[in-house]
Design an enzyme around this catalytic site. Structure first.
Site, PDB file in Angstrom:
ATOM      1  N   GLU A 230      59.480 120.097  49.615  1.00 22.96           N
ATOM      2  CA  GLU A 230      58.253 119.868  48.837  1.00 22.96           C
ATOM      3  C   GLU A 230      56.995 120.236  49.622  1.00 22.96           C
ATOM      4  O   GLU A 230      56.814 119.792  50.751  1.00 22.96           O
ATOM      5  CB  GLU A 230      58.236 118.386  48.442  1.00 22.96           C
ATOM      6  CG  GLU A 230      57.065 117.961  47.576  1.00 22.96           C
ATOM      7  CD  GLU A 230      57.296 116.559  46.994  1.00 22.96           C
ATOM      8  OE1 GLU A 230      58.459 116.163  46.777  1.00 22.96           O
ATOM      9  OE2 GLU A 230      56.305 115.840  46.781  1.00 22.96           O
ATOM     10  N   HIS A 306      55.734 113.907  39.879  1.00 19.06           N
ATOM     11  CA  HIS A 306      55.319 113.172  41.073  1.00 19.06           C
ATOM     12  C   HIS A 306      54.970 111.750  40.645  1.00 19.06           C
ATOM     13  O   HIS A 306      54.401 111.537  39.575  1.00 19.06           O
ATOM     14  CB  HIS A 306      54.082 113.850  41.674  1.00 19.06           C
ATOM     15  CG  HIS A 306      53.360 113.021  42.697  1.00 19.06           C
ATOM     16  ND1 HIS A 306      52.227 112.285  42.403  1.00 19.06           N
ATOM     17  CD2 HIS A 306      53.617 112.804  44.001  1.00 19.06           C
ATOM     18  CE1 HIS A 306      51.814 111.667  43.497  1.00 19.06           C
ATOM     19  NE2 HIS A 306      52.639 111.960  44.482  1.00 19.06           N
TER      20      HIS A 306
HETATM   21 MG   LIG Z   1      54.624 114.912  47.567  1.00 16.86          MG
END
Ligand SMILES: [Mg+2]
Length: 379
Positions: A230, A306
């Site tokens: 990520e 997220h």
């Molecule tokens: Mg993150």
């Protein structure tokens, strides 16, 4: 239903991360004061928005977040919240569009957009309540027990501690675990604790590297079979750079720092990511999330939102995930709060959304009172 008043509440709740008392969580870095997963933090902050209507209905929202909360609170108080006082809930989509246009000069991301995102969530909560439906039902989602993935805080690159914490998360039943570590040794220790055939491992590095550095590290990480790496590149919106790193053969994820829906679109167009991570309390609320879901479908990109939230933002993500494929899990921080704002924060590997109208956010009034560090009323 007409919006009569808007209350803004900043909460700060201490947590523990399950590390031995004398063992520190590792070294904080100079540049991570605003990173919620940093080892420096012992409290988790939330900026909660409470809309009250003339009929006594309450809609809840959450705006991003953590270290930016004082700035977002000011944006809400001075600019954003007053635009919604006296507006009719049934017109919420048009009201939001008018507000977005009025505020467009203040950027596609940042405190003003975070403020709009929080109000957007609260308005969708009210809209679903007015329809008498749980939000997932109102949005057309498939109700199901939602899988949660454990998002570990940073242990400062300490491989032993990372190994221990990944094991602890596994013992609690989590089959998908995400690290916030950058050192290869720490990531390899996690893979040892969670072999590829036993569970999924994701690694969030929070944008530290050049494209070349990220490509080299991705090559080294490839045998560890990560589900995703990520935000490997600085700056986070370098879509072209991400696309280059992606050629190393490790799936990449990004999107929490994208500037609105069009920021996500830029990532899709460049072929920059395998997994999109729009953040409901930053990107423009539920309205923007629905646009991102449509776009991602068009480009064939998987969405895993997220979610480093513990207020209404977390529940909004959970409801939204019912619109996504079964294997999409909801991100929750792997920490233990000193007090639970609502029962779902006692994280288990599965979460069931209550079949009640709206978001179903029912905060414990005593916890809300005790941990509130700032409170403002707009009416
Ligand atoms: Mg993150």
């Amino acid at each position: 239903m007409i919006i009569q008043k808007i209350e803004l509440l900043r909460l700060s709740i201490p947590f523990t991360a399950g590390t031995a008392e004398r063992k520190t969580l590792g070294q904080a870095q100079d540049d991570d004061a605003f990173n919620a997963a940093s080892p420096r933090h012992r409290q988790m902050q939330s900026l909660i928005i409470k809309l009250t209507t003339d009929t006594g209905h309450i809609g809840w929202g959450e705006a991003f977040g953590h270290g930016a909360n004082p700035a977002t609170l000011t944006a809400l108080q001075a600019m954003v919240a007053p635009l919604f006082i006296g507006t009719a809930c049934r017109d919420h989509l048009a009201t939001l569009e008018t507000a977005r246009r009025a505020l467009h000069g203040f950027g596609s991301t940042g405190p003003v957009m975070y403020a709009l995102s929080g109000i957007d969530i609260a308005l969708w909560d009210l809209a679903a309540q007015a329809a008498g439906k749980p939000l997932y039902d109102y949005l057309g989602g498939q109700p199901r027990p939602l899988e949660l993935y454990a998002s570990l805080v940073s242990y400062g690159g300490d491989p032993e501690e990372v190994f221990r914490q990944v094991r602890r998360a596994r013992e609690q039943g989590f089959g998908k675990i995400k690290l916030h570590e950058t050192r290869y040794e720490a990531i390899a220790a996690a893979r040892q604790a969670l072999p590829a055939h036993e569970g999924e491992l994701m690694v969030d590095v929070n944008c530290p590297w050049t494209v070349q550095q990220a490509s080299d590290i991705a090559e080294r990480l490839r045998p560890l079979e990560l589900t995703w790496l990520e935000e490997p590149v600085w700056p986070p919106d370098d879509a072209h750079g991400l696309a280059q790193v992606r050629r190393a053969g490790v799936p990449l994820s990004a999107g929490e720092n994208a500037a609105g829906v069009n920021g996500l679109r830029a990532l899709f167009e460049q072929g920059a990511i395998d997994v999109a991570q729009p953040s409901v309390a930053k990107v423009g609320g539920i309205t923007a999330m629905l646009h991102v879901f449509d776009l991602a479908r068009e480009y064939g990109v998987k969405v895993v939102p997220h979610c480093f939230y513990f207020g209404p933002g977390l529940l909004a993500v959970a409801h939204l995930c019912t619109l996504l494929p079964q294997d999409v899990a909801v991100e929750v921080p792997f920490i233990q709060f000193e007090a639970l704002l609502y029962p779902e924060l006692d994280f288990k590997p599965r979460m069931n959304l209550a079949p009640v109208p709206g978001l179903g956010f029912v905060p414990d009034p005593q916890v809300l009172e005790r941990y509130c560090i700032e409170r403002l009323m707009i009416d």
